[in-house]
Design a protein around this motif. Structure first.
Motif, mmCIF file in Angstrom:
data_model
loop_
_atom_site.group_PDB
_atom_site.id
_atom_site.type_symbol
_atom_site.label_atom_id
_atom_site.label_comp_id
_atom_site.label_asym_id
_atom_site.label_seq_id
_atom_site.Cartn_x
_atom_site.Cartn_y
_atom_site.Cartn_z
ATOM 1 N N ARG A 56 10.557 2.419 1.552
ATOM 2 C CA ARG A 56 9.787 2.085 0.362
ATOM 3 C C ARG A 56 9.356 3.123 -0.505
ATOM 4 N NH1 ARG A 56 7.708 -3.281 0.293
ATOM 5 N NH2 ARG A 56 9.192 -4.390 1.186
ATOM 6 N N ALA A 57 8.697 4.338 0.030
ATOM 7 C CA ALA A 57 8.012 5.325 -0.614
ATOM 8 C C ALA A 57 8.957 6.134 -1.430
ATOM 9 C CB ALA A 57 7.077 6.334 0.543
ATOM 10 N N SER A 58 10.209 6.423 -0.744
ATOM 11 C CA SER A 58 11.300 7.233 -1.288
ATOM 12 C C SER A 58 11.616 6.636 -2.316
ATOM 13 C CB SER A 58 12.176 7.538 -0.123
ATOM 14 O OG SER A 58 11.744 8.181 0.873
ATOM 15 N N ALA A 59 11.927 5.208 -2.211
ATOM 16 C CA ALA A 59 12.485 4.294 -3.749
ATOM 17 C C ALA A 59 11.424 4.724 -4.751
ATOM 18 C CB ALA A 59 12.666 2.990 -2.986
ATOM 19 N N VAL A 60 10.135 4.429 -4.542
ATOM 20 C CA VAL A 60 9.187 4.479 -5.466
ATOM 21 C C VAL A 60 9.004 6.224 -6.149
ATOM 22 C CG1 VAL A 60 6.730 4.409 -6.030
ATOM 23 C CG2 VAL A 60 7.853 2.614 -4.765
ATOM 24 N N ALA A 61 9.047 7.006 -5.339
ATOM 25 C CA ALA A 61 8.842 8.462 -5.763
ATOM 26 C C ALA A 61 9.597 9.422 -4.792
ATOM 27 C CB ALA A 61 7.309 8.741 -5.633
ATOM 28 N N PRO A 62 11.089 9.391 -5.624
ATOM 29 C CA PRO A 62 11.802 10.318 -4.605
ATOM 30 C C PRO A 62 11.550 11.657 -4.574
ATOM 31 C CG PRO A 62 12.940 8.804 -6.419
ATOM 32 C CD PRO A 62 11.522 8.675 -6.551
ATOM 33 N N SER A 63 10.914 12.045 -5.565
ATOM 34 C CA SER A 63 10.568 13.721 -5.401
ATOM 35 C C SER A 63 9.236 13.882 -4.539
ATOM 36 C CB SER A 63 10.050 14.102 -6.810
ATOM 37 O OG SER A 63 9.037 13.408 -7.311
ATOM 38 N N VAL A 64 8.654 13.066 -4.048
ATOM 39 C CA VAL A 64 7.613 13.247 -3.002
ATOM 40 C C VAL A 64 7.879 13.461 -1.682
ATOM 41 C CG1 VAL A 64 5.742 12.160 -1.861
ATOM 42 C CG2 VAL A 64 6.087 11.691 -4.617
ATOM 43 N N GLU A 65 7.406 14.410 -1.168
ATOM 44 C CA GLU A 65 7.679 14.804 0.265
ATOM 45 C C GLU A 65 6.973 13.891 1.265
ATOM 46 O OE1 GLU A 65 6.701 18.488 3.719
ATOM 47 O OE2 GLU A 65 6.514 18.930 1.326
ATOM 48 N N VAL A 66 7.671 13.087 2.065
ATOM 49 C CA VAL A 66 7.132 11.891 2.761
ATOM 50 C C VAL A 66 7.293 12.535 4.182
ATOM 51 C CG1 VAL A 66 7.307 9.726 3.297
ATOM 52 C CG2 VAL A 66 7.801 10.278 0.971
ATOM 53 N N THR A 67 6.307 12.324 5.130
ATOM 54 C CA THR A 67 6.129 12.566 6.226
ATOM 55 C C THR A 67 5.633 11.325 7.216
ATOM 56 O OG1 THR A 67 3.839 13.638 6.460
ATOM 57 C CG2 THR A 67 6.019 15.192 6.329
ATOM 58 N N HIS A 68 5.745 11.471 8.272
ATOM 59 C CA HIS A 68 5.150 10.186 9.260
ATOM 60 C C HIS A 68 4.675 10.699 10.452
ATOM 61 C CE1 HIS A 68 8.942 9.857 11.553
ATOM 62 N NE2 HIS A 68 9.539 10.106 10.268
ATOM 63 N N ALA B 102 0.888 -1.301 0.036
ATOM 64 C CA ALA B 102 0.046 -0.170 0.020
ATOM 65 C C ALA B 102 0.789 1.110 -0.087
ATOM 66 C CB ALA B 102 -0.850 -0.167 0.972
ATOM 67 N N VAL B 103 1.934 1.100 0.614
ATOM 68 C CA VAL B 103 2.940 2.241 0.860
ATOM 69 C C VAL B 103 3.476 2.686 -0.702
ATOM 70 C CG1 VAL B 103 5.465 3.268 1.650
ATOM 71 C CG2 VAL B 103 3.465 2.075 3.194
ATOM 72 N N GLU B 104 3.790 1.785 -1.367
ATOM 73 C CA GLU B 104 4.200 1.862 -2.727
ATOM 74 C C GLU B 104 3.114 2.492 -3.793
ATOM 75 O OE1 GLU B 104 5.694 -1.926 -3.837
ATOM 76 O OE2 GLU B 104 7.643 -1.903 -2.654
ATOM 77 N N ALA B 105 2.019 1.952 -3.611
ATOM 78 C CA ALA B 105 0.890 2.618 -4.255
ATOM 79 C C ALA B 105 0.569 3.923 -4.180
ATOM 80 C CB ALA B 105 -0.427 1.726 -4.269
ATOM 81 N N ALA B 106 0.618 4.116 -2.617
ATOM 82 C CA ALA B 106 0.403 5.371 -2.162
ATOM 83 C C ALA B 106 1.496 6.350 -2.551
ATOM 84 C CB ALA B 106 0.285 5.672 -0.699
ATOM 85 N N ALA B 107 2.502 6.186 -2.597
ATOM 86 C CA ALA B 107 3.816 6.841 -3.245
ATOM 87 C C ALA B 107 3.565 7.288 -4.709
ATOM 88 C CB ALA B 107 5.051 6.278 -3.035
#
Length: 294
Positions: A74-86, A18-23
């Motif tokens: 996982r998210a950063s690997a799929v979409a490096p340009s996306v700002e990820v918070t947690h 789901a994280v990869e899909a969300a990214a």
């Protein structure tokens, strides 16, 4: 950054998919991604049999930090340009993710988490969010960047208009075509006015089919002009809705349905068709309710 995509993680393989899909969704939308873990004590199922010692509090937090860090990676690997918070939020996953859905563009969850019963295809969190989430909910079952169109289930109800808008936007973001599918039977189709006053309970052969084809066209009104680059296939099926959508999902990369249709019982937040495709579709399923909640 124009919006926010939320994804729930619990350390399960399904939640990492789901994280990869969300990214990917966040990248397509130019949105930020927030990874949310709902923390509860104890953070695991209690097995049957003799008591098992629970990990120390410090070890629990190291486990939580580890699973969140894996999700961020996982998210950063799929979409490096996306700002990820947690965020780690105390509470049950159902209530935490429902609260997080306020103001979000999309909430993404895996079909199965760490809890629940083995053998169920879709967990309680996914079904609950599909019914109660305040934004569209995407339920992902398996890791797959599948080819194929976006399939949209249409029933012509006013509640389904938001699903139509979401499906067109999603097809445009993905750069694929849209299959607008409407299934009907003589039991669920509205009966048109009688053609002959002498036969008030009969319609000419083909009248119901023509009415259902018109319904499909009316449901899409204005969207094809708004999304001229999205190829649209109209598909009217004489048959059961659930079976038609599940079959169409075999060749789709996404299936979009409304939370409630024109059938069933008023007051139910999630219709039987939506529940059926959540459990049995062969691709990810997006359930879309009315804007602002149910």
């Amino acid at each position: 950054m124009s919006g926010l995509v939320i994804v729930g993680v619990d350390g399960s393989a399904s939640s990492l998919v789901a994280v990869e899909a969300a990214a990917r969704e966040a990248r397509w939308r130019g949105a930020g991604l927030r990874i949310v873990h709902a923390f509860r004590w104890p953070p695991m199922r209690v097995p049957l049999g003799p008591p098992v010692p629970l990990p120390a509090e410090g070890e629990i937090w190291r486990m939580v930090e580890g699973l969140v860090a894996e999700a961020v990676g996982r998210a950063s690997a799929v979409a490096p340009s996306v700002e990820v918070t947690h965020a780690v939020v105390p509470g049950e996953p159902l209530t935490v993710l429902e609260a997080q859905s306020h103001g979000a563009e999309l909430v993404v969850v895996g079909s199965r988490g760490m809890g629940g019963f083995a053998g169920l295809l879709v967990g309680s969190t996914a079904v609950h969010l599909a019914a109660h989430g305040r934004c569209p909910v995407l339920v992902v079952r398996e890791r797959s960047e599948r080819a194929g169109p976006v399939v949209l289930g249409i029933d012509g109800s006013p509640a389904g208009a938001s699903a139509v808008d979401f499906a067109f936007a999603e097809a445009a973001l993905r750069g694929v075509g849209l299959v607008a599918l409407h299934a009907w039977t003589t039991w669920n189709a509205p009966v048109p006015p009688p053609q002959d006053p002498a036969e008030p309970y009969a319609s000419r052969p083909g009248v119901l089919a023509q009415a259902e084809e018109s319904l499909l066209g009316e449901a899409l009104a204005g969207r094809r002009e708004r999304y001229p680059d999205v190829p649209v296939e109209l598909r009217v099926v004489h048959g059961a809705t659930r079976e038609a959508l599940i079959e169409a999902s075999r060749a789709a990369q996404l299936l979009v349905v409304g939370a409630r249709g024109r059938g069933g019982f008023a007051g139910l937040l999630l219709g039987s068709v939506s529940q059926a495709v959540l459990h049995h579709a062969h691709c990810p399923v997006a359930v879309v309710g009315r804007p602002g909640g149910r």
